[in-house]
Design a protein around this motif. Sequence first.
Motif, PDB file in Angstrom:
ATOM      1  N   CYS A 112      40.616  41.614  27.045  1.00  0.00           N
ATOM      2  CA  CYS A 112      40.550  40.435  26.184  1.00  0.00           C
ATOM      3  C   CYS A 112      41.825  40.399  25.335  1.00  0.00           C
ATOM      4  O   CYS A 112      42.159  41.384  24.674  1.00  0.00           O
ATOM      5  CB  CYS A 112      39.304  40.524  25.305  1.00  0.00           C
ATOM      6  SG  CYS A 112      39.200  39.233  24.064  1.00  0.00           S
ATOM      7  N   PHE A 169      41.158  37.843  30.048  1.00  0.00           N
ATOM      8  CA  PHE A 169      40.591  36.661  29.402  1.00  0.00           C
ATOM      9  C   PHE A 169      41.248  36.457  28.039  1.00  0.00           C
ATOM     10  O   PHE A 169      41.456  37.428  27.294  1.00  0.00           O
ATOM     11  CB  PHE A 169      39.084  36.829  29.174  1.00  0.00           C
ATOM     12  CG  PHE A 169      38.231  36.377  30.331  1.00  0.00           C
ATOM     13  CD1 PHE A 169      37.744  35.075  30.389  1.00  0.00           C
ATOM     14  CD2 PHE A 169      37.918  37.250  31.362  1.00  0.00           C
ATOM     15  CE1 PHE A 169      36.962  34.658  31.455  1.00  0.00           C
ATOM     16  CE2 PHE A 169      37.133  36.837  32.435  1.00  0.00           C
ATOM     17  CZ  PHE A 169      36.646  35.539  32.478  1.00  0.00           C
ATOM     18  N   VAL A 176      31.784  38.836  37.368  1.00  0.00           N
ATOM     19  CA  VAL A 176      33.031  39.368  36.783  1.00  0.00           C
ATOM     20  C   VAL A 176      33.056  40.890  36.957  1.00  0.00           C
ATOM     21  O   VAL A 176      34.062  41.479  37.384  1.00  0.00           O
ATOM     22  CB  VAL A 176      33.147  38.974  35.289  1.00  0.00           C
ATOM     23  CG1 VAL A 176      34.211  39.805  34.578  1.00  0.00           C
ATOM     24  CG2 VAL A 176      33.480  37.489  35.159  1.00  0.00           C
ATOM     25  N   ASP A 212      42.302  28.221  36.510  1.00  0.00           N
ATOM     26  CA  ASP A 212      42.652  27.258  35.457  1.00  0.00           C
ATOM     27  C   ASP A 212      42.555  25.820  35.954  1.00  0.00           C
ATOM     28  O   ASP A 212      41.718  25.517  36.806  1.00  0.00           O
ATOM     29  CB  ASP A 212      44.061  27.583  34.942  1.00  0.00           C
ATOM     30  CG  ASP A 212      44.197  27.300  33.463  1.00  0.00           C
ATOM     31  OD1 ASP A 212      44.373  26.125  33.118  1.00  0.00           O
ATOM     32  OD2 ASP A 212      44.103  28.237  32.648  1.00  0.00           O
ATOM     33  N   SER A 272      45.700  31.107  25.289  1.00  0.00           N
ATOM     34  CA  SER A 272      45.947  30.724  26.683  1.00  0.00           C
ATOM     35  C   SER A 272      47.277  31.239  27.198  1.00  0.00           C
ATOM     36  O   SER A 272      47.405  31.539  28.381  1.00  0.00           O
ATOM     37  CB  SER A 272      45.973  29.199  26.803  1.00  0.00           C
ATOM     38  OG  SER A 272      44.709  28.702  27.084  1.00  0.00           O
ATOM     39  N   ASN A 308      34.650  36.615  28.168  1.00  0.00           N
ATOM     40  CA  ASN A 308      35.888  36.904  27.440  1.00  0.00           C
ATOM     41  C   ASN A 308      35.772  38.230  26.687  1.00  0.00           C
ATOM     42  O   ASN A 308      36.772  38.828  26.324  1.00  0.00           O
ATOM     43  CB  ASN A 308      36.206  35.769  26.464  1.00  0.00           C
ATOM     44  CG  ASN A 308      36.316  34.422  27.168  1.00  0.00           C
ATOM     45  OD1 ASN A 308      35.360  34.007  27.815  1.00  0.00           O
ATOM     46  ND2 ASN A 308      37.443  33.761  27.068  1.00  0.00           N
ATOM     47  N   GLY A 359      37.375  29.246  28.115  1.00  0.00           N
ATOM     48  CA  GLY A 359      36.097  29.792  27.669  1.00  0.00           C
ATOM     49  C   GLY A 359      35.265  28.734  26.994  1.00  0.00           C
ATOM     50  O   GLY A 359      35.509  27.524  27.145  1.00  0.00           O
ATOM     51  N   ASN A 403      43.858  35.871  35.893  1.00  0.00           N
ATOM     52  CA  ASN A 403      44.001  35.379  34.519  1.00  0.00           C
ATOM     53  C   ASN A 403      43.033  34.238  34.233  1.00  0.00           C
ATOM     54  O   ASN A 403      42.914  33.291  35.007  1.00  0.00           O
ATOM     55  CB  ASN A 403      45.429  34.889  34.252  1.00  0.00           C
ATOM     56  CG  ASN A 403      45.572  34.468  32.807  1.00  0.00           C
ATOM     57  OD1 ASN A 403      45.575  35.318  31.909  1.00  0.00           O
ATOM     58  ND2 ASN A 403      45.646  33.166  32.545  1.00  0.00           N
ATOM     59  N   ASN A 404      42.385  34.326  33.082  1.00  0.00           N
ATOM     60  CA  ASN A 404      41.426  33.303  32.644  1.00  0.00           C
ATOM     61  C   ASN A 404      41.746  32.886  31.214  1.00  0.00           C
ATOM     62  O   ASN A 404      41.412  33.602  30.269  1.00  0.00           O
ATOM     63  CB  ASN A 404      40.002  33.867  32.666  1.00  0.00           C
ATOM     64  CG  ASN A 404      39.634  34.436  34.016  1.00  0.00           C
ATOM     65  OD1 ASN A 404      39.133  33.727  34.871  1.00  0.00           O
ATOM     66  ND2 ASN A 404      39.894  35.732  34.209  1.00  0.00           N
ATOM     67  N   SER A 405      42.396  31.740  31.076  1.00  0.00           N
ATOM     68  CA  SER A 405      42.769  31.260  29.726  1.00  0.00           C
ATOM     69  C   SER A 405      41.831  30.141  29.313  1.00  0.00           C
ATOM     70  O   SER A 405      42.258  29.026  28.991  1.00  0.00           O
ATOM     71  CB  SER A 405      44.220  30.780  29.735  1.00  0.00           C
ATOM     72  OG  SER A 405      45.090  31.866  29.920  1.00  0.00           O
ATOM     73  N   VAL A 412      36.857  43.652  31.368  1.00  0.00           N
ATOM     74  CA  VAL A 412      38.060  42.819  31.361  1.00  0.00           C
ATOM     75  C   VAL A 412      38.927  43.209  30.173  1.00  0.00           C
ATOM     76  O   VAL A 412      38.485  43.901  29.259  1.00  0.00           O
ATOM     77  CB  VAL A 412      37.723  41.302  31.281  1.00  0.00           C
ATOM     78  CG1 VAL A 412      36.673  40.915  32.311  1.00  0.00           C
ATOM     79  CG2 VAL A 412      37.288  40.882  29.879  1.00  0.00           C
ATOM     80  N   SER A 426      47.379  35.471  27.171  1.00  0.00           N
ATOM     81  CA  SER A 426      46.682  36.174  28.246  1.00  0.00           C
ATOM     82  C   SER A 426      47.541  36.309  29.518  1.00  0.00           C
ATOM     83  O   SER A 426      47.695  37.417  30.049  1.00  0.00           O
ATOM     84  CB  SER A 426      45.347  35.475  28.539  1.00  0.00           C
ATOM     85  OG  SER A 426      44.638  36.145  29.540  1.00  0.00           O
TER      86      SER A 426
END
Lengths: 491, 83
Positions: free
Chosen positions: A335, A302, A290, A155, A382, A328, A262, A258-260, A333, A385
Amino acid sequence: MATRRVLLELRHSPNMRAAAAARSVDAAEAEITPLASDAGITLDPGFGVVELPRDVAAAAPRDLDAAFDVDGVDDLSTYLVRGEIEETTLEAATMTLRDRPDVIGVYADGPISPMAICPGSPPLGSDADVERLLDVNTLRAKGMDGRNVAVAIVDTGLNIAFLQSRGKPAHFDEARSWVPDPASQTPGDLPVDHGCMCAFDALIGAPECTLLDIAVLQSTAPGSTVMEGLLSDAVRAYAHLLGVATDAAWPYGALVVNNSWGMFHPSWDFPVGHPGNYSDNANHPFNRIVGTLERAGADIFFAAGNCGRECPDGRCQGLTNAGVFGANSHPQVTCVAGVDTSRQRVGYSTSGPGRLMRSKPDVSGFTHFAGSGVFAADGGTSAASPVVAGLVAAVRTRLPYEASKVATHPAAMRWLLMRTADDLGTGGFDFDFGHGVVNGHKLATAVKILSVVKAATRGAPGARREVPTFMSLGPSPVQPAEPRARTAGAP
Amino acid sequence: MGKVMITIRAPEGPPSIAAVRERYGLADSDIDERFGVVAVDPADHAYTILVEQSAASRITPGQGWEVDGPFSNPRIEPFGPPR
C-alpha cells in the motif's frame, strides 16, 4: 514537565521601542522581566523584542486628524516577546496576563512547516527528478530496467501511441491485456486518461518492462460512467491475470500489478459488520482473489487513497480518519502513500491504519510532479503507486519470481522494499508514511546482494545462507528537492 | 436493484453457469453470464458468481456446496489527481 512556547503582545512604551530597536530585552527589562516572572514564563532572549507597527488608517479609519498625527503613531505600535511556560500553569498565567493593562494578548507559538501539496497545487519537480530520486542510473547500471517483467496497469486503459509521443517507447503485450468489452474496446488504444498517467509513471523506473492493459475502469456495467467501474469488474480482471500468469506459455520472469483506484467512501459499500462488506472483510471475493494472485507470484501495489486530513478529495465527503479500505490494505499487497519530490507528505494522502491489515500504508512513493502531461501534475496516490511498482519491476529483472525460492516471493520483495525505505515522520513505521519513502539505490544494492547469495548457494547443499544486513547499506547518495512554501489549493 | 457477488465452495471443481442456474432455479436474467464463474481461490475450491440482489436469497448451501454472501459490489474510482 511539558512546556508550551507562547508569544506575548505588549503595549507601547519608550523602553519597549528602544528594546525593539536594539533587538534585545535589556532596554525594557524593568517592564518585561517582572511581568514574565509573575506569569511563570521563561523568556527567550534570542527572540528579543519585535515591534509590530500598527496601520494608522486601519486603527482609526474615520479620523483623518489622527491619521496624520505623526506624534501619535508610535503609541499605536505593539511589541512581541517570546517565552516558554509549563503546560499545567498555562491557563492561569494567561488569565493573569490578560488582566494586566500593559498586555494585549497571549498567543500559542506553534511549529510551522512547509504547506502540504493539495488538490490544485502546481507540480513540484518533474519525472526527471523522480528518476534521479529513484536512482534509475544505478538501477540501469546493475541491469535493472524492467526487461522480462510484465507490468499490469489495472486502470482506465492505455494508449500506447500517446506514451510513445511522450518519450516512452513502451513494450506492450496486447494478447495478455484485458478489456471489459472486447467488441467495442481495444487494449492499448483507449482514450488518454488516468491509466496513461499510471503507465508513464511505472516506466520511469522500468523503461524496458512490458505493459499489460487491464482496463477495469472502462466498465460497461449499467449505471457506471466513464472513469469508474464496479468491483466485480476487478474480480474478472484479476481472474484474467491469474489465468495468463499461471499459463505454461507465460513468458515473463515476474508480474507486477498496479492499482491506483479504490473506494472513496464507506457509503459505497455494505456496512462494516455485514457479512458481505468489502472494506473490512478478508472473505470478500475481491480480497480473496487478490491473495490468490499474490500467492501465484505477483507483486501487487495499491494506492493508499486521497482522503488525507489536510486537503482530502471532495469524494471523501469530509471523512479523513477512516483509514485505508479493502484490498488497498490487504496484507499481501504493498500500500503506497504519497510524498512530493522534497519528501514532504502530500496533504491528500490517506493515512492508516488499514482496515484489513492495521499497519498500512507500507511505504511512500513520489507524486505530484510534472510527468505524463495527461494532467497538470501526475498526482494523487495514483501516481505514487506506479512509481513504486516501476521500481520493483526494475529490480525484478535481476530477481525474477521462482516458486521454489522463498527469497523471490512477493512477501520477500515487500520486506526488501520496506526495509530499504528511508524513514520519514516519526521514528520507524507510522500511519502517514509507512516505513518511509522508497530508496532505489538501497533496494538495488539489497537485491544485488540477494541475487549473488542466491547464485552462490545454488546447488550447494549445506552451503551457509547469508542474510544481507541492510542497516549497513549506507545512506543514499540521492538528495531530495528543496521544499518550497506554497498556499493550499493555489494554482 | 444492483448485483451482488456470491461465493460457492464446490469441492468437485468449478460449476458451470447452467449448473448454478438449474440448481437454484434462476432465470437467465438473474445471473451475469459475462461475469461467469470466477475461481477466486481455486486451492479452496471457491468460485464467485454475480447475481441480481433479488435472486441472492435463493442461493443457499446444500447438496455438497457451501455458499458465502451476498457480497457488496461497490463502485471504484481512480485515486488520480485529487479534485
